[in-house]
Design a protein around this motif. Structure first.
Motif, PDB file in Angstrom:
ATOM      1  N   TYR A   9       0.884  -1.205   0.478  1.00  0.00           N
ATOM      2  CA  TYR A   9       0.203   0.205   0.245  1.00  0.00           C
ATOM      3  C   TYR A   9       0.862   0.858   0.163  1.00  0.00           C
ATOM      4  O   TYR A   9       0.467   2.336  -0.340  1.00  0.00           O
ATOM      5  CB  TYR A   9      -1.187   0.267   1.105  1.00  0.00           C
ATOM      6  N   LYS A  10       2.448   1.198   0.206  1.00  0.00           N
ATOM      7  CA  LYS A  10       3.081   1.925   0.466  1.00  0.00           C
ATOM      8  C   LYS A  10       3.088   3.342  -1.278  1.00  0.00           C
ATOM      9  O   LYS A  10       3.220   1.755  -2.120  1.00  0.00           O
ATOM     10  CB  LYS A  10       4.603   1.618   1.063  1.00  0.00           C
ATOM     11  N   PRO A  11       3.120   3.790  -1.643  1.00  0.00           N
ATOM     12  CA  PRO A  11       2.406   4.544  -2.472  1.00  0.00           C
ATOM     13  C   PRO A  11       4.123   4.119  -3.437  1.00  0.00           C
ATOM     14  O   PRO A  11       5.171   4.550  -3.273  1.00  0.00           O
ATOM     15  CB  PRO A  11       2.883   5.809  -2.197  1.00  0.00           C
ATOM     16  N   ALA A  29      14.269   3.248   4.386  1.00  0.00           N
ATOM     17  CA  ALA A  29      13.274   4.056   5.077  1.00  0.00           C
ATOM     18  C   ALA A  29      13.014   5.068   5.036  1.00  0.00           C
ATOM     19  O   ALA A  29      14.233   6.054   6.074  1.00  0.00           O
ATOM     20  CB  ALA A  29      12.337   3.659   5.967  1.00  0.00           C
ATOM     21  N   THR A  30      11.978   6.015   5.194  1.00  0.00           N
ATOM     22  CA  THR A  30      12.066   7.626   5.294  1.00  0.00           C
ATOM     23  C   THR A  30      10.881   8.046   6.673  1.00  0.00           C
ATOM     24  O   THR A  30      10.792   7.230   7.410  1.00  0.00           O
ATOM     25  CB  THR A  30      11.387   8.412   4.212  1.00  0.00           C
ATOM     26  N   TRP A  31      11.545   8.832   7.418  1.00  0.00           N
ATOM     27  CA  TRP A  31      11.048   9.455   8.404  1.00  0.00           C
ATOM     28  C   TRP A  31       9.481   9.565   8.609  1.00  0.00           C
ATOM     29  O   TRP A  31       8.604   8.914   9.471  1.00  0.00           O
ATOM     30  CB  TRP A  31      11.631  10.380   9.191  1.00  0.00           C
ATOM     31  N   LEU A  65       6.812   5.367  11.966  1.00  0.00           N
ATOM     32  CA  LEU A  65       5.950   4.587  13.091  1.00  0.00           C
ATOM     33  C   LEU A  65       6.062   2.935  12.607  1.00  0.00           C
ATOM     34  O   LEU A  65       5.884   2.091  13.063  1.00  0.00           O
ATOM     35  CB  LEU A  65       5.551   5.325  12.865  1.00  0.00           C
ATOM     36  N   PHE A  66       5.976   3.117  11.172  1.00  0.00           N
ATOM     37  CA  PHE A  66       5.338   1.557  10.449  1.00  0.00           C
ATOM     38  C   PHE A  66       6.412   0.487  10.679  1.00  0.00           C
ATOM     39  O   PHE A  66       5.942  -0.233  12.073  1.00  0.00           O
ATOM     40  CB  PHE A  66       4.667   1.941   9.019  1.00  0.00           C
TER      41      PHE A  66
END
Length: 163
Positions: A41-43, A111-113, A117-118
């Motif tokens: 689901y991540k763009p 991973a970006t900020w 959380l994910f």
């Protein structure tokens, strides 16, 4: 007039270490798979896959084989945790869980900020499950030697003489 009776306490039977570890590996597998599914689901992820890329790697038979091995090992650990003898079970769980901790943490690479959380939550729970496996395997109860059981006399020692 109401008569109150004591409510009986719930029985908490002892769960074998094998079952605890197998349950932890099962939980790990569910989380492992769902994190991968939710990642779709991540763009841009699906577009990248359709263009032949997963993260920065080309989609090819080698990559898919590595990914299959990556999920097959924890899946096999569910079964092995229930079927291996205690000594082999303990050693296998200590080794595999130890190797999967850095492997799980690697999933945060790049991973970006925005996604912290994910990844932090998913990796955190994975590592907690692996730590539970390590602790359970490390503290595996030992069966006392027959001679050290209460009420048993130890067998007489055999003495060899030169001759």
């Amino acid at each position: 007039m109401t008569i109150r009776t004591k409510t009986p306490k719930f029985d908490t039977p002892q769960i074998p270490v094998k079952a605890k570890i197998a349950a932890a590996w099962t939980s790990f597998m569910f989380l492992y798979i769902y994190v991968d599914i939710l990642n779709f689901y991540k763009p841009g992820v699906v577009d990248g896959i359709l263009n032949g890329l997963v993260w920065r790697f080309a989609v090819n038979s080698t990559l898919l084989t590595v990914m299959l091995v990556s999920v097959s090992i924890p899946a096999l650990m569910v079964m092995l945790s229930m079927t291996l003898p205690a000594r082999a079970n303990r050693a296998t769980n200590l080794v595999v869980a130890s190797l999967y901790i850095p492997y799980s943490i690697f999933n945060a690479a790049g991973a970006t900020w925005e996604w912290a959380l994910f990844y932090g939550l998913s990796i955190g729970v994975e590592v907690l499950l692996l730590a539970f496996i390590l602790r359970s395997a490390w503290t595996w109860p030992r069966t006392p030697a027959p001679s050290s059981l209460p009420g048993r006399a130890s067998a007489p020692a055999t003495v060899r003489t030169a001759g």
